[in-house]
Design a protein around this motif. Sequence first.
Motif, PDB file in Angstrom:
ATOM      1  N   LYS A 121       1.338 -10.009 -10.692  1.00 23.79           N
ATOM      2  CA  LYS A 121       0.643  -9.980  -9.407  1.00 23.79           C
ATOM      3  C   LYS A 121       1.204  -8.920  -8.453  1.00 23.79           C
ATOM      4  CE  LYS A 121      -0.689 -14.870  -9.601  1.00 23.79           C
ATOM      5  NZ  LYS A 121      -1.716 -14.623 -10.546  1.00 23.79           N
ATOM      6  N   ASN A 122       2.530  -8.829  -8.346  1.00 16.88           N
ATOM      7  CA  ASN A 122       3.131  -7.845  -7.443  1.00 16.88           C
ATOM      8  C   ASN A 122       2.855  -6.419  -7.904  1.00 16.88           C
ATOM      9  OD1 ASN A 122       4.147  -9.923  -5.863  1.00 16.88           O
ATOM     10  ND2 ASN A 122       6.134  -9.916  -6.892  1.00 16.88           N
ATOM     11  N   ALA A 180       0.592  -3.702  -5.813  1.00 17.32           N
ATOM     12  CA  ALA A 180       1.125  -2.378  -5.475  1.00 17.32           C
ATOM     13  C   ALA A 180       0.213  -1.277  -6.016  1.00 17.32           C
ATOM     14  CB  ALA A 180       2.549  -2.231  -6.019  1.00 17.32           C
ATOM     15  N   LEU A 181      -0.293  -1.445  -7.224  1.00 15.45           N
ATOM     16  CA  LEU A 181      -1.231  -0.465  -7.787  1.00 15.45           C
ATOM     17  C   LEU A 181      -2.489  -0.375  -6.935  1.00 15.45           C
ATOM     18  CD1 LEU A 181      -1.189  -0.940 -11.666  1.00 15.45           C
ATOM     19  CD2 LEU A 181      -0.925   1.207 -10.438  1.00 15.45           C
ATOM     20  N   LYS A 182      -2.998  -1.499  -6.524  1.00 13.06           N
ATOM     21  CA  LYS A 182      -4.207  -1.534  -5.694  1.00 13.06           C
ATOM     22  C   LYS A 182      -4.002  -0.729  -4.411  1.00 13.06           C
ATOM     23  CE  LYS A 182      -7.452  -4.748  -3.552  1.00 13.06           C
ATOM     24  NZ  LYS A 182      -7.806  -6.166  -3.379  1.00 13.06           N
ATOM     25  N   LEU A 183      -2.799  -0.810  -3.857  1.00 18.63           N
ATOM     26  CA  LEU A 183      -2.483  -0.107  -2.615  1.00 18.63           C
ATOM     27  C   LEU A 183      -2.071   1.348  -2.848  1.00 18.63           C
ATOM     28  CD1 LEU A 183      -0.454  -2.872  -0.735  1.00 18.63           C
ATOM     29  CD2 LEU A 183      -2.885  -2.297  -0.504  1.00 18.63           C
ATOM     30  N   GLY A 184      -1.971   1.753  -4.133  1.00 20.22           N
ATOM     31  CA  GLY A 184      -1.549   3.117  -4.439  1.00 20.22           C
ATOM     32  C   GLY A 184      -0.053   3.324  -4.306  1.00 20.22           C
ATOM     33  N   ARG A 186       4.169   5.277 -12.464  1.00 22.30           N
ATOM     34  CA  ARG A 186       4.817   5.982 -11.353  1.00 22.30           C
ATOM     35  C   ARG A 186       4.282   7.402 -11.190  1.00 22.30           C
ATOM     36  NH1 ARG A 186       9.021   9.249 -11.205  1.00 22.30           N
ATOM     37  NH2 ARG A 186       9.658   8.791 -13.332  1.00 22.30           N
ATOM     38  N   THR A 187       4.156   8.131 -12.311  1.00 22.50           N
ATOM     39  CA  THR A 187       3.853   9.570 -12.232  1.00 22.50           C
ATOM     40  C   THR A 187       2.397   9.916 -12.536  1.00 22.50           C
ATOM     41  OG1 THR A 187       4.351   9.977 -14.577  1.00 22.50           O
ATOM     42  CG2 THR A 187       6.202  10.124 -12.991  1.00 22.50           C
ATOM     43  N   GLY A 188       1.719   9.076 -13.320  1.00 23.71           N
ATOM     44  CA  GLY A 188       0.375   9.419 -13.777  1.00 23.71           C
ATOM     45  C   GLY A 188       0.392  10.432 -14.900  1.00 23.71           C
ATOM     46  N   ILE A 189       1.573  10.646 -15.512  1.00 28.98           N
ATOM     47  CA  ILE A 189       1.714  11.627 -16.595  1.00 28.98           C
ATOM     48  C   ILE A 189       2.278  10.931 -17.826  1.00 28.98           C
ATOM     49  CG2 ILE A 189       2.865  13.758 -17.332  1.00 28.98           C
ATOM     50  CD1 ILE A 189       3.057  14.446 -14.286  1.00 28.98           C
ATOM     51  N   TRP A 190       1.567  11.047 -18.965  1.00 28.53           N
ATOM     52  CA  TRP A 190       2.011  10.452 -20.225  1.00 28.53           C
ATOM     53  C   TRP A 190       3.152  11.262 -20.799  1.00 28.53           C
ATOM     54  CZ3 TRP A 190       1.825   6.302 -23.160  1.00 28.53           C
ATOM     55  CH2 TRP A 190       2.106   6.396 -24.511  1.00 28.53           C
ATOM     56  N   GLN A 191       4.232  10.584 -21.157  1.00 29.37           N
ATOM     57  CA  GLN A 191       5.362  11.224 -21.809  1.00 29.37           C
ATOM     58  C   GLN A 191       5.800  10.352 -22.974  1.00 29.37           C
ATOM     59  OE1 GLN A 191       8.182  11.577 -18.561  1.00 29.37           O
ATOM     60  NE2 GLN A 191       7.598  13.715 -18.246  1.00 29.37           N
ATOM     61  N   ASN A 223       5.353   3.915  -7.066  1.00 25.51           N
ATOM     62  CA  ASN A 223       6.783   3.699  -7.306  1.00 25.51           C
ATOM     63  C   ASN A 223       7.098   2.208  -7.346  1.00 25.51           C
ATOM     64  OD1 ASN A 223       7.479   6.409  -7.493  1.00 25.51           O
ATOM     65  ND2 ASN A 223       7.930   6.596  -5.314  1.00 25.51           N
ATOM     66  N   LEU A 224       6.559   1.469  -6.395  1.00 24.87           N
ATOM     67  CA  LEU A 224       6.786   0.020  -6.347  1.00 24.87           C
ATOM     68  C   LEU A 224       6.158  -0.660  -7.568  1.00 24.87           C
ATOM     69  CD1 LEU A 224       7.806  -2.530  -4.971  1.00 24.87           C
ATOM     70  CD2 LEU A 224       5.705  -2.531  -3.573  1.00 24.87           C
ATOM     71  N   ALA A 225       4.957  -0.259  -7.935  1.00 20.98           N
ATOM     72  CA  ALA A 225       4.294  -0.837  -9.110  1.00 20.98           C
ATOM     73  C   ALA A 225       5.124  -0.592 -10.363  1.00 20.98           C
ATOM     74  CB  ALA A 225       2.891  -0.251  -9.271  1.00 20.98           C
ATOM     75  N   SER A 226       5.684   0.597 -10.478  1.00 21.22           N
ATOM     76  CA  SER A 226       6.537   0.933 -11.620  1.00 21.22           C
ATOM     77  C   SER A 226       7.779   0.042 -11.658  1.00 21.22           C
ATOM     78  CB  SER A 226       6.940   2.410 -11.526  1.00 21.22           C
ATOM     79  OG  SER A 226       7.841   2.752 -12.533  1.00 21.22           O
ATOM     80  N   GLN A 227       8.402  -0.163 -10.487  1.00 19.08           N
ATOM     81  CA  GLN A 227       9.578  -1.033 -10.410  1.00 19.08           C
ATOM     82  C   GLN A 227       9.228  -2.461 -10.808  1.00 19.08           C
ATOM     83  OE1 GLN A 227      10.934  -0.583  -6.369  1.00 19.08           O
ATOM     84  NE2 GLN A 227      11.641   1.522  -6.699  1.00 19.08           N
TER      85      GLN A 227
END
Length: 158
Positions: free
Chosen positions: A111-112, A116-120, A150-155, A123-127
């Motif tokens: 949920k958290n 966080a993703l919904k709000l953009g 966090r970055t939007g880049i696949w690695q 960094n918080l969503a990643s944590q």
Amino acid sequence: MIDISEVEKRLILHEGLRLNPYYCTKGKQTIGVGRNLDSNPISEEERKVIGDWEHGITKQCALYLLRNDIYRFENQLEQKISFWKKLDNERQYALLDMAFNLGIGGLLQFKNMLYALKLGKFNLASQECLNSKYAKETKTRAKRIANLIRTGIWQVYI
């Protein structure tokens, strides 16, 4: 969503590809690219295409099942997460990958992270992704997905 062949490659990286039925680490009967047969049994339509799966399937059949699973999860994500379509392609993939691993119900418990993703707040969503049992159980995969959030880049090499 990103190209289906790219989604397939990424899920094969995370799930592996096994052509004979086996029991996953959670004790669930599985085949192909992480197809959990206990919660997602082979449908009659799929059985017509793949035949006798109990004695193994071809790579082509495994990819057929995988595509069906991808489309099913995309539909579930669209229905259950109101903002999913508003995310960029890579973050959509991150949620698809998590749903594939945890089931849609498991993903919805984050949920958290989802808020966080919904709000953009990536960094918080990643944590939040990393602060979970999921991250403890799937260390490399979770790090890769959290970095993607966090970055939007696949690695691949994380």
